[in-house]
Design a protein around this motif. Structure first.
Motif, short mmCIF file in Angstrom:
data_model
loop_
_atom_site.label_atom_id
_atom_site.label_comp_id
_atom_site.label_asym_id
_atom_site.label_seq_id
_atom_site.Cartn_x
_atom_site.Cartn_y
_atom_site.Cartn_z
N THR A 1 0.84 -1.20 0.00
CA THR A 1 0.00 0.00 0.00
C THR A 1 0.87 1.25 0.00
O THR A 1 1.86 1.31 0.74
N GLY A 2 0.50 2.23 -0.81
CA GLY A 2 1.20 3.51 -0.75
C GLY A 2 0.84 4.25 0.52
O GLY A 2 1.68 4.50 1.38
N LEU A 3 -0.45 4.60 0.67
CA LEU A 3 -0.96 5.28 1.87
C LEU A 3 -2.10 4.44 2.45
O LEU A 3 -3.10 4.20 1.77
N ASP A 4 -1.94 4.00 3.70
CA ASP A 4 -2.96 3.21 4.38
C ASP A 4 -3.51 4.05 5.53
O ASP A 4 -2.86 4.22 6.56
N PHE A 5 -4.72 4.62 5.35
CA PHE A 5 -5.33 5.55 6.31
C PHE A 5 -6.45 4.81 7.02
O PHE A 5 -7.51 4.55 6.45
N ARG A 6 -6.24 4.47 8.30
CA ARG A 6 -7.18 3.61 9.02
C ARG A 6 -8.17 4.37 9.90
O ARG A 6 -9.30 3.94 10.07
N LYS A 7 -7.74 5.50 10.50
CA LYS A 7 -8.64 6.23 11.39
C LYS A 7 -8.16 7.67 11.51
O LYS A 7 -6.96 7.92 11.58
N GLY A 8 -9.09 8.61 11.56
CA GLY A 8 -8.73 10.00 11.76
C GLY A 8 -9.49 10.92 10.84
O GLY A 8 -10.49 10.53 10.22
N ASP A 9 -9.03 12.18 10.76
CA ASP A 9 -9.72 13.15 9.93
C ASP A 9 -8.75 14.20 9.41
O ASP A 9 -7.63 14.32 9.87
N HIS A 10 -9.21 14.90 8.41
CA HIS A 10 -8.47 16.02 7.82
C HIS A 10 -7.06 15.62 7.39
O HIS A 10 -6.07 16.25 7.75
N VAL A 11 -6.97 14.56 6.61
CA VAL A 11 -5.72 14.19 5.96
C VAL A 11 -5.85 14.56 4.49
O VAL A 11 -6.80 14.15 3.82
N ASN A 12 -4.90 15.35 4.02
CA ASN A 12 -4.94 15.85 2.65
C ASN A 12 -3.70 15.39 1.90
O ASN A 12 -2.57 15.68 2.32
N LEU A 13 -3.90 14.68 0.81
CA LEU A 13 -2.81 14.14 0.01
C LEU A 13 -2.81 14.86 -1.33
O LEU A 13 -3.70 14.66 -2.16
N HIS A 14 -1.81 15.72 -1.54
CA HIS A 14 -1.76 16.58 -2.73
C HIS A 14 -0.69 16.09 -3.71
O HIS A 14 0.47 15.93 -3.35
N TYR A 15 -1.09 15.83 -4.94
CA TYR A 15 -0.17 15.51 -6.03
C TYR A 15 0.79 14.37 -5.70
O TYR A 15 2.00 14.48 -5.90
N PRO A 16 0.28 13.24 -5.20
CA PRO A 16 1.16 12.09 -4.97
C PRO A 16 1.47 11.36 -6.27
O PRO A 16 0.70 11.43 -7.25
#
Length: 214
Positions: free
Chosen positions: A142-157
């Protein structure tokens, strides 16, 4: 440009000196907190260490032109791991490049590359994380594995896996995530897996990416 090599596998190559755990029912220990750390132009080779840079309970970190390799986890953030800035990181040959845990929030990553890792960035829980222009290169799971939380911003990966692997996985306990203009190369499928059933993720200008619901 100093190079720091572990002569044997360590629990961590760098961490705060007082590792006293938090009191029961609290996720941080105020008495062991460290503020205002600057780390620049260093190359850490863990030789199989558990963690490269353990930033647990360390705040206001400025890290620039730093590389970490050959660790189970390249960089770890937890407890009061807040208000940190990372510029031009290079993380390679780790199981997990960067890991975010309870108490980590308000962090920013600008540029760099995470390569030859199983998972580039693992977010067990966090809030207010902004990631700009990171290359996820030669990842296997996995590149980005986001399991829990808020307000994560992934720009131009930019994603280029070794074989078909998941570029972005968004778990059902995520309440806010934005992915802006992702790029895909090699065998990487143009898929963003959204476990929130469309309620927690926003994909913008997807470059033909297909958002699937887990």
């Amino acid at each position: 440009k100093s190079k720091i090599h572990a002569s044997k596998a360590l629990p961590a190559m760098l961490q705060r000196p007082d590792l006293t755990p938090p009191p029961d029912g609290i996720h941080y220990n105020e008495t062991t907190r460290i503020n205002n750390v600057r780390i620049t132009d260093l190359d850490f080779n863990g030789e199989g260490s558990t963690i490269g840079l353990d930033l647990t309970n360390i705040n206001y970190v400025w890290m620039q032109n730093v590389s970490v390799s050959n660790c189970k986890t390249g960089i770890m953030l937890a407890e009061l791991g807040m208000y940190d800035v990372f510029i031009n990181l290079a993380i390679a040959r780790c199981d997990t490049g960067i890991e975010f845990n309870i108490g980590s929030m308000n962090n920013n990553i600008f540029g760099g590359i995470i390569s030859v890792c199983k998972t580039g960035i693992l977010i067990n829980t966090t809030g207010q994380l902004n990631i700009y222009g990171i290359a996820f290169d030669l990842f296997t799971e996995t590149g980005l594995d986001f399991r829990k939380g808020d307000h994560v911003n992934l720009h131009y990966p930019w994603f280029d896996s070794v074989e078909p692997a998941i570029p972005v996985k968004i778990g059902p306990r995520v309440t806010g995530c934005t992915v802006v203009n992702p790029r895909f190369s090699g065998p990487t499928p143009k898929v963003i897996e959204d476990g929130t059933d469309g309620k927690g993720a926003v994909i913008i200008n997807t470059n033909e990416a297909v958002k699937s619901t887990l």
